[in-house]
Design a protein around this motif. Sequence first.
Motif, PDB file in Angstrom:
ATOM      1  N   GLN A   1      38.979  50.464  41.534  1.00  0.00           N
ATOM      2  CA  GLN A   1      39.315  50.739  40.139  1.00  0.00           C
ATOM      3  C   GLN A   1      39.244  49.452  39.303  1.00  0.00           C
ATOM      4  OE1 GLN A   1      42.880  53.005  39.974  1.00  0.00           O
ATOM      5  NE2 GLN A   1      42.918  53.119  37.756  1.00  0.00           N
ATOM      6  N   ILE A   2      39.744  48.371  39.883  1.00  0.00           N
ATOM      7  CA  ILE A   2      39.635  47.061  39.241  1.00  0.00           C
ATOM      8  C   ILE A   2      38.648  46.284  40.099  1.00  0.00           C
ATOM      9  CG2 ILE A   2      40.888  44.946  38.676  1.00  0.00           C
ATOM     10  CD1 ILE A   2      43.440  46.872  38.705  1.00  0.00           C
ATOM     11  N   THR A   3      37.622  45.700  39.495  1.00  0.00           N
ATOM     12  CA  THR A   3      36.585  45.049  40.311  1.00  0.00           C
ATOM     13  C   THR A   3      37.215  44.091  41.297  1.00  0.00           C
ATOM     14  OG1 THR A   3      36.298  43.425  38.598  1.00  0.00           O
ATOM     15  CG2 THR A   3      34.560  45.089  38.828  1.00  0.00           C
ATOM     16  N   THR A   4      36.792  44.225  42.527  1.00  0.00           N
ATOM     17  CA  THR A   4      37.307  43.378  43.591  1.00  0.00           C
ATOM     18  C   THR A   4      36.101  42.717  44.234  1.00  0.00           C
ATOM     19  OG1 THR A   4      39.044  45.006  43.864  1.00  0.00           O
ATOM     20  CG2 THR A   4      38.817  43.379  45.604  1.00  0.00           C
ATOM     21  N   LEU A   5      35.885  41.469  43.854  1.00  0.00           N
ATOM     22  CA  LEU A   5      34.702  40.748  44.327  1.00  0.00           C
ATOM     23  C   LEU A   5      35.131  39.409  44.898  1.00  0.00           C
ATOM     24  CD1 LEU A   5      32.465  41.431  41.235  1.00  0.00           C
ATOM     25  CD2 LEU A   5      32.033  42.296  43.530  1.00  0.00           C
ATOM     26  N   PHE A   6      34.152  38.692  45.441  1.00  0.00           N
ATOM     27  CA  PHE A   6      34.399  37.322  45.890  1.00  0.00           C
ATOM     28  C   PHE A   6      34.105  36.426  44.696  1.00  0.00           C
ATOM     29  CE2 PHE A   6      32.618  39.872  49.410  1.00  0.00           C
ATOM     30  CZ  PHE A   6      33.810  40.077  50.079  1.00  0.00           C
ATOM     31  N   LYS A   7      35.131  36.184  43.887  1.00  0.00           N
ATOM     32  CA  LYS A   7      34.948  35.636  42.546  1.00  0.00           C
ATOM     33  C   LYS A   7      34.287  34.274  42.517  1.00  0.00           C
ATOM     34  CE  LYS A   7      37.692  38.577  40.009  1.00  0.00           C
ATOM     35  NZ  LYS A   7      37.326  39.197  38.770  1.00  0.00           N
ATOM     36  N   LYS A   8      34.592  33.449  43.523  1.00  0.00           N
ATOM     37  CA  LYS A   8      34.056  32.090  43.483  1.00  0.00           C
ATOM     38  C   LYS A   8      32.747  31.973  44.242  1.00  0.00           C
ATOM     39  CE  LYS A   8      38.413  29.751  42.679  1.00  0.00           C
ATOM     40  NZ  LYS A   8      39.507  29.117  43.426  1.00  0.00           N
TER      41      LYS A   8
ATOM     42  N   HIS B   1      39.347  34.900  52.407  1.00  0.00           N
ATOM     43  CA  HIS B   1      40.151  34.083  51.495  1.00  0.00           C
ATOM     44  C   HIS B   1      40.066  34.631  50.067  1.00  0.00           C
ATOM     45  CE1 HIS B   1      41.153  29.721  50.062  1.00  0.00           C
ATOM     46  NE2 HIS B   1      42.012  30.612  49.658  1.00  0.00           N
ATOM     47  N   GLU B   2      38.858  34.946  49.649  1.00  0.00           N
ATOM     48  CA  GLU B   2      38.646  35.401  48.275  1.00  0.00           C
ATOM     49  C   GLU B   2      39.235  36.790  48.039  1.00  0.00           C
ATOM     50  OE1 GLU B   2      36.116  34.261  45.632  1.00  0.00           O
ATOM     51  OE2 GLU B   2      36.644  32.297  46.415  1.00  0.00           O
ATOM     52  N   SER B   3      38.998  37.706  48.955  1.00  0.00           N
ATOM     53  CA  SER B   3      39.504  39.062  48.772  1.00  0.00           C
ATOM     54  C   SER B   3      39.501  39.830  50.093  1.00  0.00           C
ATOM     55  CB  SER B   3      38.651  39.804  47.741  1.00  0.00           C
ATOM     56  OG  SER B   3      39.013  41.161  47.728  1.00  0.00           O
ATOM     57  N   ALA B   4      40.678  39.926  50.691  1.00  0.00           N
ATOM     58  CA  ALA B   4      40.783  40.683  51.942  1.00  0.00           C
ATOM     59  C   ALA B   4      40.520  42.180  51.729  1.00  0.00           C
ATOM     60  CB  ALA B   4      42.144  40.445  52.600  1.00  0.00           C
ATOM     61  N   PRO B   5      41.026  42.773  50.622  1.00  0.00           N
ATOM     62  CA  PRO B   5      40.732  44.207  50.416  1.00  0.00           C
ATOM     63  C   PRO B   5      39.226  44.481  50.330  1.00  0.00           C
ATOM     64  CG  PRO B   5      42.445  43.488  48.906  1.00  0.00           C
ATOM     65  CD  PRO B   5      41.941  42.252  49.587  1.00  0.00           C
ATOM     66  N   ARG B   6      38.479  43.595  49.661  1.00  0.00           N
ATOM     67  CA  ARG B   6      37.045  43.789  49.553  1.00  0.00           C
ATOM     68  C   ARG B   6      36.378  43.649  50.926  1.00  0.00           C
ATOM     69  NH1 ARG B   6      33.541  46.629  47.945  1.00  0.00           N
ATOM     70  NH2 ARG B   6      34.014  46.366  45.753  1.00  0.00           N
ATOM     71  N   MET B   7      36.872  42.718  51.723  1.00  0.00           N
ATOM     72  CA  MET B   7      36.304  42.555  53.057  1.00  0.00           C
ATOM     73  C   MET B   7      36.507  43.819  53.882  1.00  0.00           C
ATOM     74  SD  MET B   7      34.705  39.783  53.313  1.00  0.00           S
ATOM     75  CE  MET B   7      34.469  39.225  54.980  1.00  0.00           C
ATOM     76  N   ARG B   8      37.703  44.422  53.766  1.00  0.00           N
ATOM     77  CA  ARG B   8      37.939  45.672  54.493  1.00  0.00           C
ATOM     78  C   ARG B   8      36.988  46.745  53.989  1.00  0.00           C
ATOM     79  NH1 ARG B   8      43.257  44.596  53.360  1.00  0.00           N
ATOM     80  NH2 ARG B   8      43.991  43.187  54.983  1.00  0.00           N
ATOM     81  N   ALA B   9      36.755  46.729  52.679  1.00  0.00           N
ATOM     82  CA  ALA B   9      35.893  47.756  52.092  1.00  0.00           C
ATOM     83  C   ALA B   9      34.417  47.557  52.449  1.00  0.00           C
ATOM     84  CB  ALA B   9      36.070  47.782  50.568  1.00  0.00           C
ATOM     85  N   ILE B  10      34.039  46.384  52.951  1.00  0.00           N
ATOM     86  CA  ILE B  10      32.657  46.259  53.434  1.00  0.00           C
ATOM     87  C   ILE B  10      32.613  46.400  54.956  1.00  0.00           C
ATOM     88  CG2 ILE B  10      31.887  44.845  51.483  1.00  0.00           C
ATOM     89  CD1 ILE B  10      31.830  42.442  53.413  1.00  0.00           C
ATOM     90  N   GLY B  11      33.737  46.842  55.529  1.00  0.00           N
ATOM     91  CA  GLY B  11      33.721  47.177  56.946  1.00  0.00           C
ATOM     92  C   GLY B  11      34.109  46.047  57.879  1.00  0.00           C
ATOM     93  N   THR B  12      34.693  44.994  57.330  1.00  0.00           N
ATOM     94  CA  THR B  12      35.087  43.879  58.181  1.00  0.00           C
ATOM     95  C   THR B  12      36.468  44.125  58.785  1.00  0.00           C
ATOM     96  OG1 THR B  12      33.922  42.422  56.672  1.00  0.00           O
ATOM     97  CG2 THR B  12      35.405  41.380  58.250  1.00  0.00           C
ATOM     98  N   PRO B  13      36.594  44.029  60.095  1.00  0.00           N
ATOM     99  CA  PRO B  13      37.930  44.101  60.684  1.00  0.00           C
ATOM    100  C   PRO B  13      38.663  42.793  60.411  1.00  0.00           C
ATOM    101  CG  PRO B  13      36.254  43.869  62.400  1.00  0.00           C
ATOM    102  CD  PRO B  13      35.535  43.840  61.095  1.00  0.00           C
TER     103      PRO B  13
END
Lengths: 337, 254
Positions: free
Chosen positions: B90-97, A211-223
Amino acid sequence: MQETQIKPAENLAQTAAPARSRKFLIKLLIDLALIGVGIAAYFIFPDNLGFITRILIMIILVLSLDLVLGYAGVATLGHAALFGAGAYGAGLFAVYFSADPLLGLLVGAIVGAIIAFISGLFLMRAHGLTLLMLTIAVAQILQEIINKERAITGGSDGLLGIDMDPIFGIYAFDFFGKTGYLYALTVLVIVFFALKILVASPFGAMAKGIHESAPRMRAIGTPVYWRLVGIYTISGFIAGIAGAVSAQVTELVSLEAFGFALSAEAMVMLILGGLGRLYGAIIGTVIFMVVHHTAASIDPFNWLFVIGTMVLIVVYFVPEGFMGLPVKLRRWLRWQK
Amino acid sequence: MSVGMNVGMEVKNLQMHFGGIVVADDINLTLKPGDRKALIGPNGAGKTTFANLLTGNLTPTGGSIHLDGQNIAHLRESQRVKAGVAKTFQITTLFKKMSVRENIRLPILERTGLGTKMFKKAEAYPEVEAEVEQMMTQFNLRAHADIEVHELAYGQQRLVELALTLALKPRILILDEPSAGVAASDSHMITDAIERLPKDLSVLIIEHDMKLVFKVANKIIVLVNGAILCEGTPAEIGKNQQVRDLYLGARHDT
């Protein structure tokens, strides 16, 4: 009295634990109070059990929607597809195979899960508006299939002839809906606690992460895609349970089970109560349905006006829903000082 | 190249085109354990595209990417992460909440295969929690452990991102403009963190900030129009007339 004797260093390490267990205790008390309210309603409103049972069933459906929309952030306007699948699954099973309620409940849940899995395989690849349209389409297609197969399903007349056996062979579904109410309440309590465990688990944390960030989830290896299909399938299982209970308690299933109105109302209830909290699903559904019920009995033609106004106010002033009210109030009170 | 353990990454003849537009033109590159290579080039040179080709965000139209002798060019992004390739955005991509702790917990759960567990609490795995604590200590984030990351200063968010990327225990780390958007007064935090990365990690840094590049990189690759113009040590690149004209000119002219 023993705490005072603990050395400072140990004390520091242990302060976190009591605070956590106190929080846990408060949450447990809230849950018990909610169950208490559910049981009390049985005695206070013996003439309205049918209506309150509908609320309980709706809460189960909205809880299943919260998993998808509130936790995983997937917007869907077709949750009735899964509800209807469960309702017809359980209903047809009762008519043609076995009228055992618990077996039927399982069948409804599994049918809901299967439909969710199959439709999820392509739905979870879509986003935004496309996704919304596709979810609506799935519900409509299922509705039309049931409508066309009227020899088996009763079509637009609805599925008649459901006659449930007693639960465990002992508790028969009575005319006043007493058994039905307690049955729905029990199922709801089990679903609620199962979901509580699920959303606190690593799997639940992953859903929030998507929900928070799908691109980040992919980047930590989550399918991501497969996780979403999994979440949607679990949601389908629970929505199927809601549909099955509805079919069994009312001993009737109609095409409305797949209706767009049901999907939309479920979403409005969830937004009213607050997304991603589970309790929001409960409070939103109760408020929506009670207001709806009251307004419709006062003015059967203009009750939608009341609902519309309420939604507007909530979305505008408390976008987090009713569950966001305490935080809002506290902030407001501090500001007054 | 022999098949074996820990020989790093070897990119051969990597090609990528969108229709007629070539964005990666026959790129060759090796990253050995311990390498600190920087990829520089003017805007639009294809640096981020190249990073995306390495991480699997894009699939190359030709060429190969070997990691420890195994071709990973056809793998999806999540599979490449599991193979050992990780990147920061390039732009921080985190779980902000989510809190810092929760942010770092997710990649560890995923890496250790606990991501699909449903019956225990996410924080109920002691070995995972120990690792979360260790990562927070390593990046000086313990004081902020329970603060939601959107409340942190941008430089610290960068550190969280680095921490959660390293929590994947990658062997190849791609840093896409790690100092972009970080206040000048905080940029030393980023430099320090990069300098303290595990010694055997292969790092590819895509960066505009030449001060940072010259400080941390031992090899610099210059990318222009999707092709490698030249590769060399910082000193060689600094002296290269072609590079100076093309890219460093404005800053290094005397």
